[in-house]
Design an enzyme around this catalytic site. Structure first.
Site, short mmCIF file in Angstrom:
data_model
loop_
_atom_site.label_atom_id
_atom_site.label_comp_id
_atom_site.label_asym_id
_atom_site.label_seq_id
_atom_site.Cartn_x
_atom_site.Cartn_y
_atom_site.Cartn_z
CG ASP A 191 68.43 11.91 42.74
OD1 ASP A 191 67.41 11.69 43.40
OD2 ASP A 191 69.30 12.73 43.07
CG ASP A 215 70.01 14.18 48.18
OD1 ASP A 215 71.03 13.75 47.62
OD2 ASP A 215 68.99 14.54 47.54
CG HIS A 216 70.09 9.89 47.31
ND1 HIS A 216 68.92 9.27 46.95
CD2 HIS A 216 70.04 11.14 46.79
CE1 HIS A 216 68.18 10.10 46.24
NE2 HIS A 216 68.83 11.25 46.12
#
Length: 305
Positions: free
Chosen positions: A206, A65-66
């Site tokens: 995160d 997701d990054h």
């Protein structure tokens, strides 16, 4: 002026009204992107910004997701006939991970420069600003970033005249250049006053709360911080998966004495972040639930008045 846009605020998976977490900053003709998850290009298009002039992409870590939006971003840059080098900064393994993703974007008309972070804290200097990377606490190697724009002291005309420094050298000294001539050596400190307050943006996601984040975010003009969970009762889940709650982020912002904080990287189950902001603002009043496309121009203090 540092122009900042929170392109996306989602964690784990994009939603119809929320792209994955990424941030773009522009300063003095340079464009910096932090993280590039799925949908980043669309978020950028919605903002009205172009990927072509991006000079630097920083990655916090290599969860999908990054970084999964990178191959498409590279292809778009290439299709726009970009030829200037692109600098990538990220944790150890950057070259291997990006080369694996480039299986679907193998031919580009511009070179890629890889700069892997090797220290717990590491700085990268550029023309007029620097990027500071600092290790955070996730379940894989992960870094936060600060973009720091320092500002020299004011030019002191009286000193320059008193020291009989030739006028053609004034602007060069003001820009921080040391000038050597057969007659003398002129240094910026001869004509500049004490350094003025610059601009600082700190971004982390995160991670569990750490003292390193508090230290590196200290006095930031804007602190963009993950808030995976708004519900205080999900603190145990946050600990298990190495994420943060809104209240934990607010406590760090308070201790770091930042000017303002934007929350980001929300869980897909967190539909209305604003519902949980009352408790956050009791800890840190200058807190905002970030939204896709939220933007700000961070100004030097004199320009704010």
């Amino acid at each position: 002026m540092l122009d900042v846009c929170l392109l996306g605020t989602g964690g784990m998976m994009p939603l119809p009204q929320r792209w994955l977490t990424s941030l773009m900053a522009r300063y003095n003709g340079k464009s910096i992107l932090i993280d590039c998850g799925e949908g980043t290009q669309i978020a950028m298009k919605e903002k009205g910004w172009s990927p072509k002039p991006i000079d630097i992409i920083c990655f916090t870590h290599y969860h999908a997701d990054h970084i999964s939006g990178l191959p498409g971003m590279l292809l778009t840059m290439g299709n726009a006939e970009r030829t200037e080098p692109l600098l990538l900064i990220g944790p150890k393994g950057l070259t291997r991970v990006v080369n694996a993703l480039r299986v679907i974007a193998p031919e580009l008309p511009f070179p890629i420069i890889y700069n892997e972070i090797t220290e717990t804290e590491q700085s990268f200097d550029f023309d007029g600003f620097r990027i500071e990377a600092f290790r955070v606490n996730h379940n894989v190697t992960c870094y936060g970033y600060s973009i720091v724009v320092e500002r020299a002291g004011r030019f002191q005309l009286e000193k320059a005249q008193e020291l009989q420094i030739p006028k053609p050298y004034w602007s060069r000294l003001q820009k921080g250049e040391t000038i050597e001539t057969p007659e003398a050596v002129y240094t910026p400190d001869m004509v500049l006053g004490p350094p003025r307050k610059g601009i600082k943006l700190t971004y982390c996601t995160d991670t569990r709360p750490t003292e390193g984040i508090v230290k590196n975010a200290a006095e930031a003009d804007l602190f963009v911080c993950e808030g995976m969970y708004g519900e205080p009762e999900k603190k145990d889940k946050a600990k298990e998966y190495k994420h943060m709650t809104f209240l934990e982020a607010a406590d760090m912002a308070k201790r770091a004495r930042v000017k303002q904080m934007w929350l980001t990287h929300y869980s897909p189950s967190l539909i209305r972040p604003e519902d949980y902001m009352d408790g956050v603002r009791k800890i840190f009043p200058a807190a905002v639930a970030g939204k896709d496309g939220k933007s700000i121009d961070l100004l030097f203090e004199e320009d704010e008045n």
